[in-house]
Design an enzyme around this catalytic site. Sequence first.
Site, PDB file in Angstrom:
ATOM      1  N   LYS A   1       0.711  -1.126   0.157  1.00  0.00           N
ATOM      2  CA  LYS A   1      -0.101   0.049  -0.052  1.00  0.00           C
ATOM      3  C   LYS A   1       0.813   1.124   0.207  1.00  0.00           C
ATOM      4  CE  LYS A   1      -1.372  -0.744   4.737  1.00  0.00           C
ATOM      5  NZ  LYS A   1      -0.275  -0.219   5.544  1.00  0.00           N
ATOM      6  N   ARG A   3      11.734  -5.834   1.652  1.00  0.00           N
ATOM      7  CA  ARG A   3      11.462  -4.183   1.517  1.00  0.00           C
ATOM      8  C   ARG A   3      12.712  -3.565   2.351  1.00  0.00           C
ATOM      9  NH1 ARG A   3       5.726  -2.587   3.774  1.00  0.00           N
ATOM     10  NH2 ARG A   3       6.375  -3.499   6.102  1.00  0.00           N
ATOM     11  N   ARG A   9      13.394  -1.855   7.733  1.00  0.00           N
ATOM     12  CA  ARG A   9      12.392  -1.241   9.035  1.00  0.00           C
ATOM     13  C   ARG A   9      12.702  -2.216  10.074  1.00  0.00           C
ATOM     14  NH1 ARG A   9       6.388  -0.169   7.005  1.00  0.00           N
ATOM     15  NH2 ARG A   9       6.104  -1.093   8.966  1.00  0.00           N
ATOM     16  N   ARG A  33       2.292  -8.395  13.798  1.00  0.00           N
ATOM     17  CA  ARG A  33       1.361  -7.196  12.936  1.00  0.00           C
ATOM     18  C   ARG A  33       0.255  -7.903  12.304  1.00  0.00           C
ATOM     19  NH1 ARG A  33       6.229  -5.620   9.876  1.00  0.00           N
ATOM     20  NH2 ARG A  33       4.819  -4.234   8.582  1.00  0.00           N
ATOM     21  N   ARG A  60      -6.673   1.946  11.616  1.00  0.00           N
ATOM     22  CA  ARG A  60      -6.405   0.567  11.812  1.00  0.00           C
ATOM     23  C   ARG A  60      -7.617  -0.201  12.577  1.00  0.00           C
ATOM     24  NH1 ARG A  60      -1.194   0.866   9.578  1.00  0.00           N
ATOM     25  NH2 ARG A  60       0.061  -0.617  10.508  1.00  0.00           N
TER      26      ARG A  60
HETATM   27  P1  AMP Z   1       2.810   0.745   8.854  1.00  0.00           P
HETATM   28  O1  AMP Z   1       4.089   1.879   8.346  1.00  0.00           O
HETATM   29  O2  AMP Z   1       1.604   1.203   8.412  1.00  0.00           O
HETATM   30  O3  AMP Z   1       3.116  -0.565   8.481  1.00  0.00           O
HETATM   31  O4  AMP Z   1       2.866   1.046  10.134  1.00  0.00           O
HETATM   32  C1  AMP Z   1       4.001   0.354  11.197  1.00  0.00           C
HETATM   33  C2  AMP Z   1       3.631   0.538  12.700  1.00  0.00           C
HETATM   34  O5  AMP Z   1       3.159   1.852  12.972  1.00  0.00           O
HETATM   35  C3  AMP Z   1       2.349  -0.451  12.833  1.00  0.00           C
HETATM   36  O6  AMP Z   1       2.737  -1.769  13.181  1.00  0.00           O
HETATM   37  C4  AMP Z   1       1.678   0.324  14.166  1.00  0.00           C
HETATM   38  O7  AMP Z   1       2.716  -0.095  15.550  1.00  0.00           O
HETATM   39  C5  AMP Z   1       2.225   1.705  13.972  1.00  0.00           C
HETATM   40  N1  AMP Z   1       0.904   2.275  13.328  1.00  0.00           N
HETATM   41  C6  AMP Z   1       0.570   2.866  11.968  1.00  0.00           C
HETATM   42  N2  AMP Z   1      -0.323   3.294  11.826  1.00  0.00           N
HETATM   43  C7  AMP Z   1      -1.035   2.966  13.055  1.00  0.00           C
HETATM   44  C8  AMP Z   1      -2.433   3.252  13.332  1.00  0.00           C
HETATM   45  N3  AMP Z   1      -3.415   4.056  12.348  1.00  0.00           N
HETATM   46  N4  AMP Z   1      -3.010   2.923  14.426  1.00  0.00           N
HETATM   47  C9  AMP Z   1      -2.022   2.522  15.286  1.00  0.00           C
HETATM   48  N5  AMP Z   1      -0.832   2.162  14.946  1.00  0.00           N
HETATM   49  C10 AMP Z   1      -0.361   2.290  13.946  1.00  0.00           C
END
Ligand code: AMP
Length: 221
Positions: free
Chosen positions: A14, A128, A163, A174, A89
């Site tokens: 995404k 990634r 990451r 996750r 989320r």
């Molecule tokens: P992402 O970059 O979207 O894969 O997010 C990485 C991490 O950031 C996630 O595993 C959560 O720990 C945190 N995170 C990102 N977006 C949210 C959200 N909308 N609500 C809660 N935690 C978030």
Amino acid sequence: MKSIIFIAPPAAGKGTQANMLCEKYQIPHISTGDLLRREALVESERGNYIKKQMNSGALVKDDIILELLEERLVQRDCNNGYILDGFPRNIEQAIAYESILKKINKELGIVIFLEIDKESACQRMQGRVICPVCGCVYNTIIDGAKPKQNGICDHCENRLVKRADDDVKTFAIRYDAYLEKTQPLIEYYENKNVLYRIQSGMNKNETLKAISFLLNGRSEL
Ligand code: AMP
């Protein structure tokens, strides 16, 4: 252009699709993960809490997310639409988002559900790499998603990194958080008639084509 929300399991692509669409439609890409990664660099109790949650694969508290998001959405570059990547989320965030939209006088837009099976997503995660400066995402195992120069960002020439939460164990946590908290949003948005399903393939241009076809076919977007 209306705003677009991307919902997908972790590592579905995404971020990559959001980046390409933002370039194409000249609207901002708002990734709550990127907002949090920036916030986690601040030496504070809050910064440390965010880092701990992200590194363990758990979600960050809703009030922090909503505060960061609202701050971002009122910036002028969001006036002509934006792409939300990684938000909402959970159902609580989706409901709070609608209150924010009302307050700042914006519409919900559409929701794209990027579908991918767990095994393919886990494979993508292992290849990634991201640019810690501009947030661009690359993949060392997918043709067409590799950086031009090994380990270097095409856009800002900074060194690419993995990451901290991209390992198999954290991915499983996750993914479970996604199944439990995020997946119910599919039905939530389906009931509002704003959800569109797109299959996320290994070729990012093919996936982009499918999304563009959807957007072009909808004159109101
Ligand atoms: P992402 O970059 O979207 O894969 O997010 C990485 C991490 O950031 C996630 O595993 C959560 O720990 C945190 N995170 C990102 N977006 C949210 C959200 N909308 N609500 C809660 N935690 C978030």
